[in-house]
Write a protein that holds these residues in place. Structure first.
Motif, mmCIF file in Angstrom:
data_model
loop_
_atom_site.group_PDB
_atom_site.id
_atom_site.type_symbol
_atom_site.label_atom_id
_atom_site.label_comp_id
_atom_site.label_asym_id
_atom_site.label_seq_id
_atom_site.Cartn_x
_atom_site.Cartn_y
_atom_site.Cartn_z
ATOM 1 N N HIS A 139 0.841 -1.199 0.000
ATOM 2 C CA HIS A 139 0.000 0.000 0.000
ATOM 3 C C HIS A 139 0.876 1.250 0.000
ATOM 4 O O HIS A 139 1.920 1.282 0.674
ATOM 5 C CB HIS A 139 -0.909 0.015 1.237
ATOM 6 C CG HIS A 139 -2.034 0.994 1.125
ATOM 7 N ND1 HIS A 139 -1.857 2.346 1.327
ATOM 8 C CD2 HIS A 139 -3.344 0.822 0.804
ATOM 9 C CE1 HIS A 139 -3.020 2.969 1.157
ATOM 10 N NE2 HIS A 139 -3.933 2.057 0.838
ATOM 11 N N PRO A 140 0.487 2.285 -0.742
ATOM 12 C CA PRO A 140 1.289 3.507 -0.776
ATOM 13 C C PRO A 140 1.575 4.114 0.595
ATOM 14 O O PRO A 140 2.652 4.691 0.805
ATOM 15 C CB PRO A 140 0.445 4.448 -1.638
ATOM 16 C CG PRO A 140 -0.315 3.548 -2.532
ATOM 17 C CD PRO A 140 -0.627 2.329 -1.706
ATOM 18 N N HIS A 141 0.654 3.990 1.529
ATOM 19 C CA HIS A 141 0.917 4.533 2.865
ATOM 20 C C HIS A 141 2.098 3.816 3.533
ATOM 21 O O HIS A 141 2.903 4.444 4.235
ATOM 22 C CB HIS A 141 -0.336 4.425 3.738
ATOM 23 C CG HIS A 141 -1.429 5.352 3.315
ATOM 24 N ND1 HIS A 141 -2.664 5.381 3.927
ATOM 25 C CD2 HIS A 141 -1.478 6.287 2.334
ATOM 26 C CE1 HIS A 141 -3.417 6.296 3.332
ATOM 27 N NE2 HIS A 141 -2.729 6.851 2.371
ATOM 28 N N ASP A 142 2.199 2.518 3.308
ATOM 29 C CA ASP A 142 3.345 1.774 3.839
ATOM 30 C C ASP A 142 4.631 2.195 3.135
ATOM 31 O O ASP A 142 5.684 2.331 3.768
ATOM 32 C CB ASP A 142 3.120 0.268 3.670
ATOM 33 C CG ASP A 142 1.964 -0.245 4.516
ATOM 34 O OD1 ASP A 142 1.758 0.297 5.620
ATOM 35 O OD2 ASP A 142 1.267 -1.176 4.063
ATOM 36 N N VAL A 143 4.542 2.409 1.837
ATOM 37 C CA VAL A 143 5.716 2.893 1.091
ATOM 38 C C VAL A 143 6.175 4.223 1.662
ATOM 39 O O VAL A 143 7.370 4.429 1.930
ATOM 40 C CB VAL A 143 5.378 3.045 -0.404
ATOM 41 C CG1 VAL A 143 6.554 3.668 -1.161
ATOM 42 C CG2 VAL A 143 5.014 1.702 -1.020
ATOM 43 N N GLY B 150 14.405 9.125 5.478
ATOM 44 C CA GLY B 150 14.631 10.542 5.209
ATOM 45 C C GLY B 150 14.113 11.018 3.874
ATOM 46 O O GLY B 150 14.365 12.161 3.471
ATOM 47 N N VAL B 151 13.377 10.166 3.148
ATOM 48 C CA VAL B 151 12.878 10.512 1.817
ATOM 49 C C VAL B 151 11.415 10.935 1.941
ATOM 50 O O VAL B 151 10.553 10.135 2.333
ATOM 51 C CB VAL B 151 13.011 9.331 0.840
ATOM 52 C CG1 VAL B 151 12.466 9.708 -0.535
ATOM 53 C CG2 VAL B 151 14.468 8.884 0.747
ATOM 54 N N GLU B 152 11.142 12.181 1.601
ATOM 55 C CA GLU B 152 9.815 12.759 1.792
ATOM 56 C C GLU B 152 9.050 12.735 0.466
ATOM 57 O O GLU B 152 9.375 13.479 -0.471
ATOM 58 C CB GLU B 152 9.929 14.209 2.293
ATOM 59 C CG GLU B 152 10.870 14.378 3.481
ATOM 60 C CD GLU B 152 10.396 13.630 4.716
ATOM 61 O OE1 GLU B 152 9.528 14.173 5.418
ATOM 62 O OE2 GLU B 152 10.896 12.504 4.958
ATOM 63 N N VAL B 153 8.038 11.880 0.375
ATOM 64 C CA VAL B 153 7.169 11.811 -0.800
ATOM 65 C C VAL B 153 5.731 11.976 -0.331
ATOM 66 O O VAL B 153 5.442 11.954 0.862
ATOM 67 C CB VAL B 153 7.328 10.489 -1.564
ATOM 68 C CG1 VAL B 153 8.736 10.347 -2.113
ATOM 69 C CG2 VAL B 153 6.957 9.293 -0.674
ATOM 70 N N ARG B 154 4.823 12.114 -1.263
ATOM 71 C CA ARG B 154 3.409 12.177 -0.902
ATOM 72 C C ARG B 154 2.736 10.877 -1.295
ATOM 73 O O ARG B 154 3.058 10.290 -2.338
ATOM 74 C CB ARG B 154 2.707 13.341 -1.594
ATOM 75 C CG ARG B 154 1.261 13.499 -1.097
ATOM 76 C CD ARG B 154 0.556 14.702 -1.656
ATOM 77 N NE ARG B 154 -0.843 14.708 -1.197
ATOM 78 C CZ ARG B 154 -1.747 15.591 -1.585
ATOM 79 N NH1 ARG B 154 -1.416 16.532 -2.442
ATOM 80 N NH2 ARG B 154 -2.990 15.539 -1.130
ATOM 81 N N VAL B 155 1.785 10.428 -0.486
ATOM 82 C CA VAL B 155 0.989 9.253 -0.801
ATOM 83 C C VAL B 155 -0.485 9.608 -0.675
ATOM 84 O O VAL B 155 -0.867 10.498 0.078
ATOM 85 C CB VAL B 155 1.326 8.061 0.117
ATOM 86 C CG1 VAL B 155 2.775 7.633 -0.058
ATOM 87 C CG2 VAL B 155 1.059 8.401 1.585
ATOM 88 N N GLY B 156 -1.322 8.919 -1.441
ATOM 89 C CA GLY B 156 -2.755 9.168 -1.417
ATOM 90 C C GLY B 156 -3.283 9.301 -2.827
ATOM 91 O O GLY B 156 -2.666 8.848 -3.794
ATOM 92 N N LEU C 138 15.895 7.859 -3.426
ATOM 93 C CA LEU C 138 14.535 7.324 -3.561
ATOM 94 C C LEU C 138 14.571 5.860 -3.966
ATOM 95 O O LEU C 138 13.870 5.030 -3.377
ATOM 96 C CB LEU C 138 13.763 8.139 -4.599
ATOM 97 C CG LEU C 138 12.409 7.569 -5.041
ATOM 98 C CD1 LEU C 138 11.428 7.511 -3.877
ATOM 99 C CD2 LEU C 138 11.831 8.391 -6.195
ATOM 100 N N VAL C 139 15.402 5.530 -4.941
ATOM 101 C CA VAL C 139 15.492 4.142 -5.398
ATOM 102 C C VAL C 139 16.010 3.241 -4.279
ATOM 103 O O VAL C 139 15.489 2.139 -4.056
ATOM 104 C CB VAL C 139 16.378 4.045 -6.653
ATOM 105 C CG1 VAL C 139 16.626 2.590 -7.035
ATOM 106 C CG2 VAL C 139 15.722 4.793 -7.825
ATOM 107 N N ARG C 140 17.018 3.713 -3.543
ATOM 108 C CA ARG C 140 17.514 2.922 -2.397
ATOM 109 C C ARG C 140 16.423 2.743 -1.354
ATOM 110 O O ARG C 140 16.273 1.667 -0.756
ATOM 111 C CB ARG C 140 18.731 3.595 -1.776
ATOM 112 C CG ARG C 140 19.987 3.568 -2.649
ATOM 113 C CD ARG C 140 21.218 3.946 -1.847
ATOM 114 N NE ARG C 140 21.124 5.278 -1.250
ATOM 115 C CZ ARG C 140 21.511 6.400 -1.864
ATOM 116 N NH1 ARG C 140 22.015 6.353 -3.092
ATOM 117 N NH2 ARG C 140 21.404 7.555 -1.253
ATOM 118 N N GLY C 141 15.640 3.792 -1.137
ATOM 119 C CA GLY C 141 14.547 3.700 -0.181
ATOM 120 C C GLY C 141 13.496 2.694 -0.616
ATOM 121 O O GLY C 141 12.946 1.953 0.214
ATOM 122 N N LEU C 142 13.222 2.641 -1.904
ATOM 123 C CA LEU C 142 12.255 1.664 -2.408
ATOM 124 C C LEU C 142 12.774 0.244 -2.276
ATOM 125 O O LEU C 142 12.006 -0.699 -2.044
ATOM 126 C CB LEU C 142 11.920 1.980 -3.872
ATOM 127 C CG LEU C 142 11.133 3.274 -4.084
ATOM 128 C CD1 LEU C 142 10.983 3.586 -5.574
ATOM 129 C CD2 LEU C 142 9.753 3.203 -3.441
#
Length: 434
Positions: A371-375, A383-389, A422-426
């Motif tokens: 789920h995007p919220h878990d991502v 430390g990677v700030e993205v938006r989910v929803g 971001l890729v490392r975070g994923l």
């Protein structure tokens, strides 16, 4: 300007304007902070941009030395505030190549700007005497698109409910583009207004406007473009766009929150009835009735966001100094890099164009089974700030059969190193959730 380092394998163009990204980053104090023990990687600029010192300093200086109300004082501080406020209007007009500063109406954001036009239609449709271009009733139609932000959907739904008009829309293709195959039927002699997004806040799509604009002119309708995501990221020329109205907001373009812009053609603004009543928007007032000031004052009732407008002028100065064409190319190259990098992540699906042509630096995606919220939570831990929803664009999520997406969005200060983070975070997300 100095030249940014271009990653290996990316196209090289000698005539592309460039700037020193690290020097720009030094102007943004927040980019030096840590989040959860990691250097902050801010990839949420489509939501709100960060603010440079040059803007923060102007905001502080205004309150410290020039804080007065505008257009109603003859004393020195009030005069200074008025000159700064109207000076900001002139800067914004020049930034979008508006023929006159009087075509720039300050609002508090894009949402208010779009609603202002919608309620002007509503007010013109009540009683007699309204300009026929703004009068709506049963049988009339408004056309939007399926990729709109809620701010460019809900106001028109409400307007149609009030007037009996019908709302119609362009669908979205599987590739995240507007489906214009039904243009001739969709935009027709019953159409009074076409309102669509210039750059999608969820798909990153930059919509070509020429063909739709030509059809709008053929049927005699009005055209509004939601430029919330385009004005901060690429050169926008209202004369070249040939729109009747555009809306955008300051907080996405290095300015504070609480300040936005409605640009409209002078003769259309002059024909629009007021929406908000009160101080500063009047010409005369008596107990039996009132007359109204010419635009833009007609649409700026009450004390406006003065300091925020002045800071928006400072943001325009800052972006102009770097160069909007240079910012556009930086983001284009960065987006190409990010699309390639994200393609290496197993199970990742990108929504919207998968090539850096006709798209901006906003990339929404999903990871299979997560789920995007878990991502978002795992990325934040890194430390990677993205938006989910659904990013206030729920119809797009419905169109692509997902409840929500993760969105990474870039700006003039974003680096390829942050894309790598971001890729490392994923990769960490996939480890946590298998």
């Amino acid at each position: 300007m100095t030249t940014i380092a271009i990653p290996p394998g990316m196209p090289q163009y000698d005539d592309v304007p460039r700037y020193d990204v690290e020097a720009v980053r030094a102007d943004f104090p927040i980019l030096g902070r840590e989040v959860n023990g990691h250097p902050m990687v801010y990839l949420d600029s489509a939501n709100t941009s960060q603010k440079p010192l040059q803007v923060l300093d102007v905001l502080r200086a205004h309150y410290e030395r020039h804080n007065g109300n505008v257009s109603r004082s003859v004393h020195t501080v009030g005069t200074e505030a008025t000159e700064a406020y109207e000076g900001a209007r002139a800067k914004v007009a020049a930034f979008i190549n508006a023929p006159s500063p009087d075509e720039v109406v300050f609002t508090k954001n894009s949402t208010e700007a779009i609603n202002l036009v919608a309620y002007a239609f509503s007010n013109a449709s009540v009683g007699a005497g309204g300009d026929p271009r703004f009068r709506l009733g049963p049988g009339d139609e408004i056309v939007i698109s399926e990729m709109e932000h809620h701010s460019n959907i809900v106001p028109w739904q409400l307007l149609c409910e009030r007037t009996g008009a019908t709302l119609r829309w362009f669908p979205v293709t599987d590739g995240g583009r507007l489906d214009e195959s039904g243009l001739e039927e969709l935009v027709n002699e019953r159409t009074k207004l076409v309102s669509f997004v210039h750059m999608s806040n969820i798909l990153g799509t930059v919509n070509a406007t020429a063909r739709i604009t030509e059809r709008v002119r053929q049927v005699g309708a009005l055209l509004l473009l939601d430029c919330s995501q385009s004005v901060p990221h690429l050169p926008v020329d209202v004369v070249d766009l040939d729109a009747d109205f555009i809306a955008f907001t300051g907080h996405k373009m290095c300015a504070p929150s609480g300040i936005g812009v409605l640009w409209g053609r002078a003769e259309l603004l002059a024909a629009m009835p007021p929406v908000f009543g009160g101080g500063s928007m009047i010409e005369t007032v008596s107990m039996s009735g009132s007359t109204y000031a010419p635009p833009p004052a007609r649409f700026e009732a009450g004390t406006p966001p003065i300091a925020e407008a002045v800071a928006l002028g400072a943001a325009v100065d800052y972006l102009t100094g770097i160069g909007m064409r240079a910012i556009q190319w930086h983001e284009k190259e960065l987006t190409a890099y990010a699309l390639d990098a994200l393609a290496t992540v197993p199970g990742l699906r990108i929504f919207g164009p998968t090539v850096p042509v006709g798209r901006g630096g906003t990339i929404s995606f999903a990871l299979d089974g997560i789920h995007p919220h878990d991502v978002g939570q795992v990325l934040d831990a890194e430390g990677v700030e993205v938006r989910v929803g659904h990013h206030c664009a729920r119809p797009v999520c419905v169109r692509f059969g997902v409840p929500a997406t993760t969105r990474a969005s870039f700006y003039l200060y974003t680096t390829t190193g942050e894309v790598d983070a971001l890729v490392r975070g994923l990769e960490q997300v996939r480890k946590v959730f298998g």
